[in-house]
Design a protein around this motif. Structure first.
Motif, PDB file in Angstrom:
ATOM      1  N   LYS A   1      51.028 -49.269 140.413  1.00 47.28           N
ATOM      2  CA  LYS A   1      50.789 -48.747 139.156  1.00 47.28           C
ATOM      3  C   LYS A   1      50.689 -47.274 139.187  1.00 47.28           C
ATOM      4  CE  LYS A   1      49.598 -52.966 137.663  1.00 47.28           C
ATOM      5  NZ  LYS A   1      48.935 -53.750 136.615  1.00 47.28           N
ATOM      6  N   ILE A   2      51.048 -46.573 138.080  1.00 46.68           N
ATOM      7  CA  ILE A   2      51.176 -45.054 137.992  1.00 46.68           C
ATOM      8  C   ILE A   2      49.770 -44.811 137.731  1.00 46.68           C
ATOM      9  CG2 ILE A   2      52.236 -42.986 137.117  1.00 46.68           C
ATOM     10  CD1 ILE A   2      54.257 -45.082 135.254  1.00 46.68           C
ATOM     11  N   ASP A   3      49.120 -43.717 137.934  1.00 45.96           N
ATOM     12  CA  ASP A   3      47.894 -43.172 137.942  1.00 45.96           C
ATOM     13  C   ASP A   3      48.004 -42.168 136.821  1.00 45.96           C
ATOM     14  OD1 ASP A   3      45.316 -42.497 137.436  1.00 45.96           O
ATOM     15  OD2 ASP A   3      44.785 -41.899 139.376  1.00 45.96           O
ATOM     16  N   LEU A   4      47.813 -42.532 135.472  1.00 52.32           N
ATOM     17  CA  LEU A   4      47.759 -41.374 134.387  1.00 52.32           C
ATOM     18  C   LEU A   4      46.556 -40.923 134.207  1.00 52.32           C
ATOM     19  CD1 LEU A   4      49.957 -43.581 131.746  1.00 52.32           C
ATOM     20  CD2 LEU A   4      50.817 -41.761 133.318  1.00 52.32           C
TER      21      LEU A   4
ATOM     22  N   LEU B   1      55.597 -41.637 138.603  1.00 53.64           N
ATOM     23  CA  LEU B   1      55.460 -41.552 136.988  1.00 53.64           C
ATOM     24  C   LEU B   1      57.137 -41.547 136.476  1.00 53.64           C
ATOM     25  CD1 LEU B   1      54.642 -41.299 134.198  1.00 53.64           C
ATOM     26  CD2 LEU B   1      54.309 -38.854 134.664  1.00 53.64           C
ATOM     27  N   MET B   2      57.700 -40.296 137.245  1.00 55.12           N
ATOM     28  CA  MET B   2      59.279 -39.978 136.606  1.00 55.12           C
ATOM     29  C   MET B   2      60.085 -41.428 136.907  1.00 55.12           C
ATOM     30  SD  MET B   2      60.726 -37.980 135.266  1.00 55.12           S
ATOM     31  CE  MET B   2      62.175 -38.521 134.440  1.00 55.12           C
TER      32      MET B   2
ATOM     33  N   LEU C   1      47.056 -37.122 133.122  1.00 52.43           N
ATOM     34  CA  LEU C   1      47.484 -36.939 131.798  1.00 52.43           C
ATOM     35  C   LEU C   1      46.508 -37.231 130.597  1.00 52.43           C
ATOM     36  CD1 LEU C   1      51.262 -38.624 131.853  1.00 52.43           C
ATOM     37  CD2 LEU C   1      50.622 -36.186 131.235  1.00 52.43           C
TER      38      LEU C   1
ATOM     39  N   LEU D   1      59.235 -43.876 134.451  1.00 53.27           N
ATOM     40  CA  LEU D   1      59.924 -43.371 133.057  1.00 53.27           C
ATOM     41  C   LEU D   1      61.581 -43.822 133.292  1.00 53.27           C
ATOM     42  CD1 LEU D   1      58.052 -40.295 132.466  1.00 53.27           C
ATOM     43  CD2 LEU D   1      57.849 -42.042 131.403  1.00 53.27           C
ATOM     44  N   ASP D   2      62.220 -43.418 134.478  1.00 52.48           N
ATOM     45  CA  ASP D   2      63.466 -43.712 134.696  1.00 52.48           C
ATOM     46  C   ASP D   2      63.753 -45.217 134.616  1.00 52.48           C
ATOM     47  OD1 ASP D   2      64.396 -41.211 137.069  1.00 52.48           O
ATOM     48  OD2 ASP D   2      64.251 -41.168 135.114  1.00 52.48           O
TER      49      ASP D   2
ATOM     50  N   LYS E   1      51.963 -34.808 143.397  1.00 55.62           N
ATOM     51  CA  LYS E   1      53.422 -35.001 143.327  1.00 55.62           C
ATOM     52  C   LYS E   1      53.675 -36.235 143.532  1.00 55.62           C
ATOM     53  CE  LYS E   1      56.416 -33.338 146.394  1.00 55.62           C
ATOM     54  NZ  LYS E   1      56.747 -32.193 147.263  1.00 55.62           N
TER      55      LYS E   1
ATOM     56  N   LEU F   1      62.391 -47.332 132.787  1.00 58.97           N
ATOM     57  CA  LEU F   1      62.141 -47.590 131.339  1.00 58.97           C
ATOM     58  C   LEU F   1      63.602 -47.243 130.575  1.00 58.97           C
ATOM     59  CD1 LEU F   1      58.536 -46.276 130.489  1.00 58.97           C
ATOM     60  CD2 LEU F   1      59.280 -48.604 131.349  1.00 58.97           C
TER      61      LEU F   1
ATOM     62  N   LEU G   1      53.223 -38.110 140.240  1.00 60.50           N
ATOM     63  CA  LEU G   1      54.209 -37.551 139.368  1.00 60.50           C
ATOM     64  C   LEU G   1      55.640 -38.236 139.704  1.00 60.50           C
ATOM     65  CD1 LEU G   1      53.245 -33.877 139.036  1.00 60.50           C
ATOM     66  CD2 LEU G   1      53.229 -35.538 137.258  1.00 60.50           C
ATOM     67  N   ASP G   2      55.887 -38.259 140.758  1.00 64.34           N
ATOM     68  CA  ASP G   2      57.096 -39.082 141.516  1.00 64.34           C
ATOM     69  C   ASP G   2      57.041 -40.384 141.012  1.00 64.34           C
ATOM     70  OD1 ASP G   2      57.312 -37.260 144.608  1.00 64.34           O
ATOM     71  OD2 ASP G   2      58.338 -36.916 142.853  1.00 64.34           O
TER      72      ASP G   2
END
Lengths: 345, 153
Positions: free
Chosen positions: A280-283, A336-337, A286, A340-341, A330, A343, A333-334
């Motif tokens: 899982k992404i760590d938000l 996360l991106m 953000l 997002l891709d 990073k 999605l 963020l990687d």
């Protein structure tokens, strides 16, 4: 030919979670039926102090080894390395049950051998494979993977011309050249000694495939955890001086080379680098977690105050360049991106 | 009253009601009889996806500092610590969410509210300011995410 035996070590979970115990037991039971394997059980790897029998046992193993633990493989591997249980990192083909389509994603393996890091030293000619027991709920994938590894080790040995496998097992390899004592063959310990429950520990583990020896952790930590070895390499010198629950130095590390295997955030606990699937992404950043440096300073201050010392905030051991670093590591963020891709947004 | 805004996250349109104010940690705020009700914006929810677990470290009535860690969330895509959007007192956490957090996804600006606070001077943004905030950081975040920039701000 078949005299070479592969040592399989299963490191138990902390506590007495029945589901985890059941998985451990079914894996052990299945592996005991396999020929050519030596199977042992030790307590939670991270908690083993230097005198623990489980640790002495690990140190006595000189050949190829598979370690199954409730830790990220990267954390388990470098934890062993720090404790002098060294080898080449064996590549597991075990995929997390949550990660189906990452076959094309080879970046992860590349990252493991990132040329940026200073790497391990005095690595003997053997392989250590670390498998994560959280990847699957069934013993079958683990048993299959151990069998595959056993075959791989046999083939590698044959290809290298080491027909006589006991050569390595007797431990007369690289270590002896360095003047250290040639260790005895894998020692035998009573199970109750091996399984004596250790107290819980908390300390950082350095991934030397990423560490550049920049010493920022040494400057940052005010509790004397870090030091340098005789080769002037950064090392976790006083593991037990570390403050339980505090992951601050890992946030300061510019290479994200510092892991706290028991920390809740996967990126800090040693999750595979650059691998989004099943992770899982760590938000947190953000959502207001502040930048890594501020969080690290707050965490450090909390520990300083607990010791009756003065909080120092951002005045001590904070690298200047960090003032303009991106707020999040990073890797996060990687991830996360990538997410997002995925999605398609 | 400000108009609603729509922030485009790629193809996804995050709806931002003009009647609300916004915190920089991606929470909306609605004032009602001296209580400030907070919830996740559509932007935040889109990043997180389905909420699995929501946990608060505090109880109703707790005094908090701005950006103090107050809880933790796990969703299908993400984990995150959660932070107070303002200094003040948290009057109550949404009790329904503790039984079932799915309202956050179903009705993020309504039944999916997170908690109510009393805060004298909450640092909040208007919808236009929040939109700009997202716009500004969305670009930058994506560039950072791709590793295109490393050190410059």
């Amino acid at each position: 030919m078949s005299r070479h035996r592969l040592t399989v070590v299963l490191s138990q979970a902390q506590g007495k979670n029945p589901a985890k115990r059941a998985l451990e037991e079914s894996i052990t039971a299945a592996l005991l039926m396999e020929p050519g394997l030596d199977v042992s059980i030790i307590p939670y790897l991270y908690d083993l102090h230097p005198e623990h029998t489980g640790r002495l046992f690990l140190e006595s193993i000189k050949g190829d080894m598979v370690v199954l633990s409730w830790l990220y493989p990267r954390a388990a591997f470098w934890l062993l390395d720090r404790d002098g249980i060294k080898g080449h990192q064996g590549e597991s083909q075990l995929k997390s049950a949550n990660a189906e389509q990452e076959d094309e994603d080879d970046d992860e393996n590349g990252a493991d051998e990132s040329p940026r890091g200073i790497g391990a030293v005095e690595v003997p000619e053997r392989h250590i494979y670390c498998l994560d027991l959280r990847d699957h709920n069934s013993h079958l994938p683990y048993v299959e993977e151990v069998k595959r590894i056993a075959a791989e080790c046999r083939d590698r040995r044959a290809a290298a011309g080491h027909g006589n496998a006991s050569f390595v097992q007797l431990g007369t390899t690289l270590l002896a050249e360095n003047g250290t004592q040639a260790p005895a063959p894998a020692a035998t310990f009573a199970p109750e000694q091996l399984l004596a429950q250790p107290g819980r520990r908390w300390y950082p583990v350095i991934d030397y495939s990423r560490c550049t020896n920049c010493m920022e952790c040494l400057d940052f930590c005010l509790f004397g955890v870090y030091g340098v070895d005789k080769l002037d390499r950064i090392t976790v010198e006083n593991q037990d001086s570390c403050k339980r629950g505090c992951p601050a130095c890992s946030r300061v590390c510019p290479e994200h080379a510092i892991m706290f295997p028991d920390y809740k955030t996967p990126a800090i606990a040693g999750a595979p680098v650059g691998n989004i699937s099943g992770l899982k992404i760590d938000l947190t950043r953000l959502f207001g977690g502040g930048d890594a440096m501020t969080m690290a300073a707050q965490e450090r201050d909390r520990e300083l105050v607990k010791e009756g010392r003065e909080a120092v905030g951002l005045t001590v051991g904070i690298p200047k360049r960090q003032a303009t670093k991106p707020a999040a590591p990073k890797d996060d963020l990687d991830n996360l991106m990538d997410a997002l891709d995925a999605l398609d947004i | 009253m400000a108009d609603d805004r729509t922030f485009l996250m790629g193809k996804f349109a995050a709806h931002l009601p003009g009647t609300l104010r916004y915190a920089r940690n991606h929470m909306w705020c609605r004032e009602n009889a001296g209580q400030l009700r907070f919830g996740f914006t559509a932007y935040a929810i889109r990043l997180m996806q389905d909420v699995y677990f929501l946990e608060w470290h505090l109880s109703d009535g707790a005094a908090v500092e701005l950006m103090q860690q107050i809880g933790h969330i796990e969703t299908s895509k993400a984990v995150s610590d959660l932070f107070a959007p303002s200094t003040g007192v948290i009057s109550q956490f949404n009790p329904e969410l503790l039984k079932d957090p799915s309202a956050i996804n179903v009705d993020g600006y309504g039944e999916g509210w997170l908690f109510e606070m009393q805060a004298p001077a909450p640092p909040l943004l208007s919808v236009d300011e929040y939109y700009q905030f997202l716009d500004q950081y969305w670009e930058k975040t994506q560039r950072m995410i791709k590793g295109k920039i490393n050190t410059e701000d």
